[in-house]
Scaffold this motif. Structure first.
Motif, PDB file in Angstrom:
ATOM      1  N   ILE A   1       4.079   6.777  -4.726  1.00 22.27           N
ATOM      2  CA  ILE A   1       5.244   6.037  -4.903  1.00 22.27           C
ATOM      3  C   ILE A   1       5.647   5.040  -3.732  1.00 22.27           C
ATOM      4  N   ALA A   2       5.179   5.417  -2.539  1.00 19.74           N
ATOM      5  CA  ALA A   2       5.366   4.486  -1.368  1.00 19.74           C
ATOM      6  C   ALA A   2       4.646   3.229  -1.421  1.00 19.74           C
ATOM      7  N   ARG A   3       3.494   3.422  -2.023  1.00 18.61           N
ATOM      8  CA  ARG A   3       2.446   2.420  -2.292  1.00 18.61           C
ATOM      9  C   ARG A   3       2.859   1.393  -3.281  1.00 18.61           C
ATOM     10  N   VAL A   4       3.650   1.902  -4.175  1.00 22.86           N
ATOM     11  CA  VAL A   4       4.011   1.226  -5.030  1.00 22.86           C
ATOM     12  C   VAL A   4       5.316   0.109  -4.792  1.00 22.86           C
ATOM     13  N   LEU A   5       6.283   0.847  -3.817  1.00 27.31           N
ATOM     14  CA  LEU A   5       7.341   0.082  -3.221  1.00 27.31           C
ATOM     15  C   LEU A   5       6.829  -0.666  -2.055  1.00 27.31           C
ATOM     16  N   ALA A   6       5.672  -0.593  -1.511  1.00 25.26           N
ATOM     17  CA  ALA A   6       5.159  -1.639  -0.502  1.00 25.26           C
ATOM     18  C   ALA A   6       4.672  -2.893  -1.134  1.00 25.26           C
TER      19      ALA A   6
ATOM     20  N   ARG B   1      11.519  -4.457  -4.087  1.00 26.78           N
ATOM     21  CA  ARG B   1      12.888  -5.062  -4.925  1.00 26.78           C
ATOM     22  C   ARG B   1      12.912  -4.220  -6.210  1.00 26.78           C
ATOM     23  N   LEU B   2      11.808  -2.974  -6.346  1.00 22.85           N
ATOM     24  CA  LEU B   2      12.137  -2.289  -7.499  1.00 22.85           C
ATOM     25  C   LEU B   2      13.042  -1.370  -7.394  1.00 22.85           C
ATOM     26  N   ARG B   3      13.669  -1.441  -8.533  1.00 24.74           N
ATOM     27  CA  ARG B   3      15.098  -0.356  -8.448  1.00 24.74           C
ATOM     28  C   ARG B   3      14.426   1.141  -8.961  1.00 24.74           C
TER      29      ARG B   3
ATOM     30  N   PHE C   1      11.576  11.548   0.680  1.00 25.88           N
ATOM     31  CA  PHE C   1      12.246  10.638  -0.192  1.00 25.88           C
ATOM     32  C   PHE C   1      13.397   9.906   0.198  1.00 25.88           C
ATOM     33  N   LEU C   2      14.114  10.659   0.921  1.00 23.73           N
ATOM     34  CA  LEU C   2      15.354  10.071   1.563  1.00 23.73           C
ATOM     35  C   LEU C   2      15.069   8.918   2.361  1.00 23.73           C
ATOM     36  N   GLY C   3      13.932   9.108   2.991  1.00 27.90           N
ATOM     37  CA  GLY C   3      13.262   8.075   3.924  1.00 27.90           C
ATOM     38  C   GLY C   3      13.032   6.762   3.297  1.00 27.90           C
ATOM     39  N   LEU C   4      12.468   6.944   1.908  1.00 26.63           N
ATOM     40  CA  LEU C   4      12.129   5.831   1.219  1.00 26.63           C
ATOM     41  C   LEU C   4      13.320   4.814   0.948  1.00 26.63           C
ATOM     42  N   ALA C   5      14.377   5.718   0.718  1.00 23.96           N
ATOM     43  CA  ALA C   5      15.598   4.987   0.107  1.00 23.96           C
ATOM     44  C   ALA C   5      16.334   4.401   1.442  1.00 23.96           C
ATOM     45  N   GLU C   6      16.099   4.989   2.548  1.00 26.57           N
ATOM     46  CA  GLU C   6      16.509   4.434   3.853  1.00 26.57           C
ATOM     47  C   GLU C   6      15.772   3.039   4.187  1.00 26.57           C
ATOM     48  N   THR C   7      14.405   3.041   3.695  1.00 20.11           N
ATOM     49  CA  THR C   7      13.650   2.012   3.909  1.00 20.11           C
ATOM     50  C   THR C   7      13.961   0.741   2.845  1.00 20.11           C
ATOM     51  N   TYR C   8      13.831   1.164   1.785  1.00 19.84           N
ATOM     52  CA  TYR C   8      13.841   0.106   0.692  1.00 19.84           C
ATOM     53  C   TYR C   8      15.581   0.220   0.284  1.00 19.84           C
TER      54      TYR C   8
END
Length: 298
Positions: free
Chosen positions: A186-191, A195-197, A211-218
């Motif tokens: 899913i990190a590859r999707v967000l990269a 702006r995907l919610r 996954f907290l890290g992904l929320a902190e990044t995006y």
């Protein structure tokens, strides 16, 4: 309709919870309504999980007809909820989306939910669902056993990012890992689509910190509380105490989710588990109502 089952006795506890917080009710972004034959197959799966002595591992607390399940949520004071449904093979998503669109029409307090699968035509039916008023999508990487970064989904993710439609996605490796679960796919999707919610279901259990890290990044990534922090989940995948400060800091992007009706404990236990984190009434108000109300314009 008012729930007349033994669950009606829980109503006062749930309403007292949000009443103490001076909220108008709850917003639950992770509830399951789906065609009856599909839901019964889901229940059969959980029923088959038995301990060595034959005791059920995952009893379905709110096993009832659709009308009664709706009455329970409304009696609890849930202002808005979802019909989380998902395909496990190609060819199911369009049929499920048709059912959920009809369910939303006859259930105005349900947020019109849709789903998707990596298959030919996915971008077209995702566009049709958005144009028909879908307000949230559900994706289940574990059950579907697909890579969310599959090129077949790339245009659909882009469409949803552009439209600003949230996607509740089960992509953590709990309760059982799959070939494409975990933070990497899913990190590859967000990269590709920053702006995907995305709303990461179950707090990303058990890879909470990743996954907290992904929320902190995006900035558009959120997490839902579904089953997290409950006694049931803590036995299987305890949330690390060292991550509580990060959880508190993301208070504007944590959303109440419960997995109703497919939970092995009373609904109020999810609420009590959140309160026991001791992150403050402001955090609880945001998580249990305000964040969801803002995201969906309630």
């Amino acid at each position: 309709m008012t729930a007349t089952h033994e669950w009606a006795a829980q109503t006062d506890e749930v309403r007292a919870f949000w009443g103490r917080l001076e909220l108008p009710g709850l917003v639950d972004v992770h509830t399951h309504f789906m065609p009856e034959r599909v839901l019964r197959k889901v229940w059969h799966y959980f029923d088959a999980l038995a301990a060595p002595g034959g005791e059920p591992v995952w009893p379905i607390t709110y096993r009832a007809r659709e009308t009664e399940r709706l009455a329970v949520l409304r009696d609890f004071g849930v202002r808005a909820f979802t019909s989380m449904l998902y395909p496990h093979k190609p060819g199911m998503a369009v049929w499920l989306n048709g059912w959920s669109a009809d369910f939303a029409r006859r259930t105005p307090d349900c947020l019109h939910t849709a789903t998707l699968f990596p298959e030919p035509g996915v971008t077209g039916y995702v566009r049709e669902a958005v144009e028909a008023g879908a307000r949230v999508f559900k994706a289940h990487v574990q059950v579907g056993a697909y890579d969310p970064a599959d090129e077949a989904l790339d245009a659909a993710w882009g469409l949803l990012a552009e439209a600003g439609v949230p996607v509740v996605i089960h992509c953590g490796s709990g309760p059982m890992p799959g070939p494409h679960t975990g933070p990497g796919p899913i990190a590859r999707v967000l990269a590709r689509h920053p702006r995907l919610r995305l709303v990461l279901a179950h707090m990303g259990m058990p890879e909470y910190e990743d996954f907290l890290g992904l929320a902190e990044t995006y900035g558009e990534v959120r997490l839902d509380t579904t089953m997290a922090f409950t006694a049931f989940a803590e036995r299987l995948a305890p949330f690390p105490e060292r991550a509580l400060l990060r959880l508190a800091a993301l208070g504007d992007r944590i959303l109440l989710g419960t997995d109703f009706p497919n939970i092995p404990y009373p609904y109020v236990h999810q609420l009590d588990a959140l309160a026991e984190l001791d992150l403050g009434d402001g955090w609880l108000r945001a998580v249990c109502h305000d964040n969801g109300a803002k995201l969906f314009g309630l």
